[in-house]
Every structure is written in structure tokens, then in C-alpha cells.
Design an enzyme around this catalytic site. Structure first.
Site, PDB file in Angstrom:
ATOM      1  N   PRO A   2       0.827  -1.208   0.000  1.00 27.82           N
ATOM      2  CA  PRO A   2       0.000   0.000   0.000  1.00 27.82           C
ATOM      3  C   PRO A   2       0.862   1.259   0.000  1.00 27.82           C
ATOM      4  CG  PRO A   2      -0.852  -1.594   1.545  1.00 27.82           C
ATOM      5  CD  PRO A   2       0.465  -2.126   1.070  1.00 27.82           C
ATOM      6  N   GLU A   3       0.484   2.224  -0.817  1.00 25.74           N
ATOM      7  CA  GLU A   3       1.205   3.482  -0.897  1.00 25.74           C
ATOM      8  C   GLU A   3       0.446   4.558  -0.118  1.00 25.74           C
ATOM      9  OE1 GLU A   3       2.810   4.511  -4.680  1.00 25.74           O
ATOM     10  OE2 GLU A   3       3.075   2.425  -5.296  1.00 25.74           O
TER      11      GLU A   3
END
Length: 273
Positions: A2-3
Site C-alpha cells: 500500500p502506498e
């Protein structure tokens, strides 16, 4: 992994469910995450009310008067607020029990996530103290000036420069590719060769791409769901990432792919020539 937009989406989903709730205890089914689960979760934090749900880079911060918890979702982690009696599934490793009969549950099949204690001053924690600025907390001129100054002696490819969290946080692989496409900059271009106007332009598109992804709920990744259990929907808007061989949305030239810093990099040879 996840960014920043995915983590921010999670933060926004959790905030109204956690603010003001008091931690009553913890259930740790498996403490062997990337680092051992913070023992303070059971020893120091029970009785403390959650006063803020923050984010620094890709880390979530739960703030209390007894200190701060630092959470990372790793490659496959997700967080849910559930009734505390909900039977755990195989990869539900930690429950943070709340005073309303619910719990904040960490599910992490790969166990690369973490729950750490960051003390009274999370900014001084080893994982946070050397991070660069948040890309959405300054105007484009200020962020662009910072990128320009930081890049003067850097011969590294600009894509890898942007992904260096000591330079600027949250510009991971997906959003670096997308921002460079919008800015018309070739990913392998040396960072030091960027002019100040180019850095300001790049800063502006970084901010736009991240803001749009947050508004859309983050990018759908194989192992990520937001706090409601729903995926993000920014993937349908991606211009280059994951589109190898597909026509560029601007000029119809096939999108190219190469490995850069052990990560897949996507670009249009015409628009970013």
C-alpha cells in the site's frame, strides 16, 4: 505494498471510529510480525483514550496521552473495526480492544506489518526521524524548490530519486510512474539534470496524482482493502503503470516497461522522450 493514498484512505476511514475511544486491552494471537508487537499495547496503553489518528508517510499513528502507536500495513495488512467477539480468521493477528465493545483488528497474511510503540515524541522514532517532507503539506513551489535542491548532486534516475523516502515521502512505485508521465519526464533521466521549473512542474503533478488517488479511495492492489473492506478505485485511471504494450492514452504509442531499482517502471517513449 500500500502506498500513501491507500494508507490515507485507511486513516480517514478509521478516524471517526476511533477518536475518543478508550483502549481497554489487547489480544495478540501472533506477536511475530515484521517486528515483535509492542508490549506497551498491553502494559501502558489500557485506559488511554485515542486522541488522534494520524499518518506519517506510510505509517499510521494512534495518539494517546500514554504515548503513540505506530502501525504499518506491510505488503498485505488491513485494519477493521469489528465487534470484539467476532471470531478471528487465520491471519487476524492482533485486536486492540475498545471501550465500546469493538476492536481494531489487524489482518496480515504475510506478517510484514507492524505495531510499534513510538513513545511521547513519534517524530524522533528511528523509523520516522529521517523521513523527507510530506508531499501534500506544502505548495508546489515550495516542494519543487526542495526537490531541486535535494537533486543537485544526485545522478540517480529521477524515478528512484522520487521513491527515496529521505527526499520526499509517499511517492511509491505506482505514483512515481504516473507523476513522471504527467510531467513528461523520462524515468531514467538523472535527477541532477532537472531544472528548477521542471521540479516545480513535477511537484505539482505529484500532488495532483496523490490527491486524485486519495479522493478515489486509493489504488486497487492485490492484497489491499481499505478500512471498510472495499478496494480503492484509482486503478482505472492509471495512464502508464501496469499497461505494458497498451497504447498511450495521449499519443497511442505502446507503453514500455523496464526494471529499475528492482521495480517495474512504465513510460511512454514519445510523451516522455
Amino acid at each position: 505494498m500500500p502506498e500513501l493514498p491507500e494508507v490515507e484512505t485507511t486513516r480517514r476511514g478509521l478516524e471517526p471510529l476511533l477518536i475518543g475511544r478508550r483502549i481497554t486491552g489487547a489480544v495478540v494471537r501472533n506477536a511475530a510480525l515484521r517486528w515483535p508487537v509492542a508490549p506497551e499495547l498491553s502494559s501502558r496503553l489500557p485506559g488511554a483514550a485515542i486522541t488522534a489518528v494520524g499518518r506519517r508517510a506510510k505509517y499510521l499513528l494512534l495518539s494517546t496521552a500514554h504515548g503513540h502507536l505506530l502501525l504499518h500495513l506491510g505488503m498485505s495488512g488491513s485494519l477493521r473495526v469489528l465487534p470484539a467477539g467476532t471470531p478471528p480468521l487465520k491471519h487476524d493477528h492482533v485486536d486492540i480492544l475498545l471501550d465500546d465493545g469493538k476492536c481494531l483488528r489487524l489482518r496480515d497474511p504475510r506478517r510484514f506489518g507492524s505495531i510499534l510503540y513510538a513513545g511521547e515524541d513519534p517524530a524522533s522514532h528511528a523509523l520516522l526521524r529521517n523521513l523527507g517532507p510530506e508531499p501534500l503539506e506544502a505548495d508546489a513551489q515550495t516542494l519543487g524548490a526542495h526537490l531541486h535542491a535535494a537533486s543537485r548532486s544526485r545522478r540517480v534516475a529521477v524515478k528512484l530519486f522520487l521513491m527515496d523516502a529521505s527526499v520526499v515521502v509517499g511517492v511509491g512505485n505506482i505514483y512515481a510512474s504516473e507523476a513522471l508521465f504527467r510531467a513528461g519526464i523520462r524515468p531514467g533521466k538523472p535527477a541532477a539534470s532537472l531544472s528548477r521549473p521542471a521540479c516545480v512542474r513535477l511537484a505539482a503533478v505529484i500532488q495532483a496524482v496523490l490527491a486524485e488517488a486519495i479522493a478515489a479511495g486509493g489504488t486497487t492492489l492485490r492484497d489491499f482493502s481499505n478500512s471498510d473492506g472495499l478496494p480503492g478505485y484509482f486503478a482505472q485511471e492509471l495512464a502508464v503503470y501496469g499497461r505494458t504494450g497498451a497504447p498511450c492514452r495521449a499519443c497511442a504509442t505502446p507503453i514500455r516497461e523496464r526494471r529499475m531499482g528492482q521495480r517495474s517502471t512504465f513510460w511512454c517513449p514519445v510523451c516522455q522522450g
